[in-house]
Design an enzyme around this catalytic site. Structure first.
Site, PDB file in Angstrom:
ATOM      1  N   TYR A  91      -8.386  -8.155   6.575  1.00  0.00           N
ATOM      2  CA  TYR A  91      -9.406  -7.512   5.734  1.00  0.00           C
ATOM      3  C   TYR A  91     -10.572  -8.495   5.543  1.00  0.00           C
ATOM      4  O   TYR A  91     -10.609  -9.550   6.163  1.00  0.00           O
ATOM      5  CB  TYR A  91      -8.771  -7.016   4.432  1.00  0.00           C
ATOM      6  CG  TYR A  91      -7.709  -5.969   4.731  1.00  0.00           C
ATOM      7  CD1 TYR A  91      -8.066  -4.747   5.328  1.00  0.00           C
ATOM      8  CD2 TYR A  91      -6.366  -6.209   4.511  1.00  0.00           C
ATOM      9  CE1 TYR A  91      -7.103  -3.802   5.667  1.00  0.00           C
ATOM     10  CE2 TYR A  91      -5.397  -5.274   4.845  1.00  0.00           C
ATOM     11  CZ  TYR A  91      -5.772  -4.069   5.425  1.00  0.00           C
ATOM     12  OH  TYR A  91      -4.829  -3.143   5.774  1.00  0.00           O
ATOM     13  N   ASN A 149      -4.534  -5.680  12.463  1.00  0.00           N
ATOM     14  CA  ASN A 149      -5.982  -5.421  12.448  1.00  0.00           C
ATOM     15  C   ASN A 149      -6.737  -6.285  13.466  1.00  0.00           C
ATOM     16  O   ASN A 149      -7.873  -6.719  13.223  1.00  0.00           O
ATOM     17  CB  ASN A 149      -6.579  -5.615  11.043  1.00  0.00           C
ATOM     18  CG  ASN A 149      -6.374  -4.404  10.153  1.00  0.00           C
ATOM     19  OD1 ASN A 149      -6.373  -3.271  10.628  1.00  0.00           O
ATOM     20  ND2 ASN A 149      -6.200  -4.633   8.861  1.00  0.00           N
ATOM     21  N   HIS A 209      -7.122 -10.826  -2.171  1.00  0.00           N
ATOM     22  CA  HIS A 209      -6.530 -10.478  -0.872  1.00  0.00           C
ATOM     23  C   HIS A 209      -7.323 -11.163   0.239  1.00  0.00           C
ATOM     24  O   HIS A 209      -8.396 -10.712   0.629  1.00  0.00           O
ATOM     25  CB  HIS A 209      -6.555  -8.957  -0.702  1.00  0.00           C
ATOM     26  CG  HIS A 209      -5.650  -8.437   0.388  1.00  0.00           C
ATOM     27  ND1 HIS A 209      -5.129  -9.238   1.372  1.00  0.00           N
ATOM     28  CD2 HIS A 209      -5.194  -7.182   0.653  1.00  0.00           C
ATOM     29  CE1 HIS A 209      -4.373  -8.507   2.179  1.00  0.00           C
ATOM     30  NE2 HIS A 209      -4.395  -7.257   1.764  1.00  0.00           N
ATOM     31  N   THR A 249       0.844  -1.194   0.000  1.00  0.00           N
ATOM     32  CA  THR A 249       0.000   0.000   0.000  1.00  0.00           C
ATOM     33  C   THR A 249       0.880   1.246   0.000  1.00  0.00           C
ATOM     34  O   THR A 249       1.722   1.417   0.878  1.00  0.00           O
ATOM     35  CB  THR A 249      -0.922   0.001   1.231  1.00  0.00           C
ATOM     36  OG1 THR A 249      -1.773  -1.130   1.162  1.00  0.00           O
ATOM     37  CG2 THR A 249      -1.769   1.265   1.274  1.00  0.00           C
ATOM     38  N   ASN A 291      -4.238 -10.325   6.257  1.00  0.00           N
ATOM     39  CA  ASN A 291      -4.015  -9.086   7.024  1.00  0.00           C
ATOM     40  C   ASN A 291      -5.250  -8.459   7.647  1.00  0.00           C
ATOM     41  O   ASN A 291      -5.323  -7.237   7.824  1.00  0.00           O
ATOM     42  CB  ASN A 291      -3.279  -8.053   6.162  1.00  0.00           C
ATOM     43  CG  ASN A 291      -1.874  -8.503   5.815  1.00  0.00           C
ATOM     44  OD1 ASN A 291      -1.372  -9.461   6.391  1.00  0.00           O
ATOM     45  ND2 ASN A 291      -1.249  -7.843   4.860  1.00  0.00           N
TER      46      ASN A 291
END
Length: 351
Positions: free
Chosen positions: A176, A231, A171, A23, A174
């Site tokens: 998400y 996260n 994805h 990112t 992580n």
């Protein structure tokens, strides 16, 4: 070994250096890919495969304010600059398609509600245009809403191919949205998408089925991070989770499985790479803190097929050439990872 060719789905990679999805928040608040981004990726085109930063498949799901999207005609056109620039240099590039789930925030997305597998917020705060605020408590998705998001992933994949990408990486890592279903520290559901590992994996497998039907499984990769606690994520049995998933993924004939081997914060530990290699019959890509020497040895010993490099590839656009020449590496400047503009993005020197 890093310089040996590798067949990855529909592509033949000339080497086994992969640009990890990183990112970099250069797309502005309109989430539009631009000339600067095209330059950045093209600079790194000598790698075997480039994977873009996480790219939104649904509008109003921003977690980083200035990350790109792939849900509009304008974004498709913008990404064509990147794919054309990379291909002009002989490179290959996949788009990482992504839904942030509970990592998004209404304060970034015009008040649009945040969603997840369950109504549990990430601990701590998030950066918004109004400053740091606590993470939002998400809305737990209904089964109908889940189906809509599955369709959005498939459309995002089609849009990526229209934009000239060679494939997509789903994805699933992580913390998400897909990961929020996979791991039992977040997923508190009691329906067909929660509870057992088979149920928690259902959303991911539906996404892979839809995306594979849309563009062909040989153009689809997947990233997973069963150990990473980023996260506010955890799982009661991360090794068991990857063992189940690695076996199930053999049904899809994917281009590759991209696995993060550790936890950013060292909270969860376990050997997920060995289990993945035992169970998964396709191309296995490793990631997180590999040096070129360790990567080459892991490939030679058959533990991996390719390695995705992050920080070192940020600072060294000609990373494969430098490694081959035994040249010194530039040091990355982490203070510029998410800042706007060329500084720390496209201004790292080549040899």
């Amino acid at each position: 070994m890093l310089f040996n060719p590798l067949q990855v789905g529909a592509l033949t990679l000339p080497n086994r250096f992969v640009l990890a999805p990183l990112t970099r928040t250069r797309a502005g608040v309109e989430h539009l890919p631009n000339d600067l981004m095209a330059e950045y990726y093209a600079q790194r085109a000598s790698g075997g495969l480039l994977i873009t930063e996480c790219t939104m498949v649904v509008e109003g799901t921003s977690a980083f304010i200035a990350e790109p999207g792939i849900y509009s005609a304008e974004q498709i056109e913008g990404w064509k600059k990147t794919t054309a620039a990379v291909h002009a240099k002989g490179g290959r590039i996949f788009m990482q398609i992504w839904h942030a789930g509970r990592a998004a925030h209404p304060g970034i997305n015009g008040g649009q509600r945040t969603v997840s597998s369950s109504a549990t917020a990430i601990e701590g705060e998030i950066h918004t245009p109004a400053g740091k605020v606590p993470h939002a408590v998400p809305h737990a998705l209904s089964t109908d809403e889940i189906a809509t998001i599955v369709a959005a992933f498939a459309q995002g994949a089609k849009n990526a191919i229209e934009a000239g990408f060679d494939g997509v990486e789903v994805h699933g890592a992580n913390g998400y949205l897909i990961d929020q279903f996979l791991r039992d520290g977040c997923n508190q559901r009691t329906d067909g998408y929660g509870g057992s590992v088979e149920n928690r994996a259902r959303f991911l497998l539906e996404v892979l089925t839809a995306v594979s039907a849309a563009i062909g499984s040989e153009r689809v990769g997947l990233r997973l991070s069963p150990l990473n606690s980023y996260n506010s994520m955890k799982d009661s049995d991360p090794v068991g989770l990857i063992a189940y998933l690695a076996e199930k993924l053999n049904d899809f004939k994917l281009a590759y499985l991209h696995l993060m081997r550790a936890d950013f914060f060292g909270v969860q530990t376990g050997d997920v790479m060995t289990v993945a290699r035992e169970k998964y019959k396709g191309v296995l890509m490793g990631n997180m803190g590999y040096s070129a020497e360790e990567a080459a040895l892991a490939i030679k010993e058959g533990k991996l097929d390719a390695v995705a490099f992050g920080n070192t590839y940020i600072a060294n656009p000609d990373l494969p050439e430098r490694i081959k020449a035994g040249a010194a590496l530039n040091a990355p400047d982490s203070s510029t990872y998410y800042s706007p503009g060329a500084k720390g993005y496209t201004d790292y020197p080549t040899m």
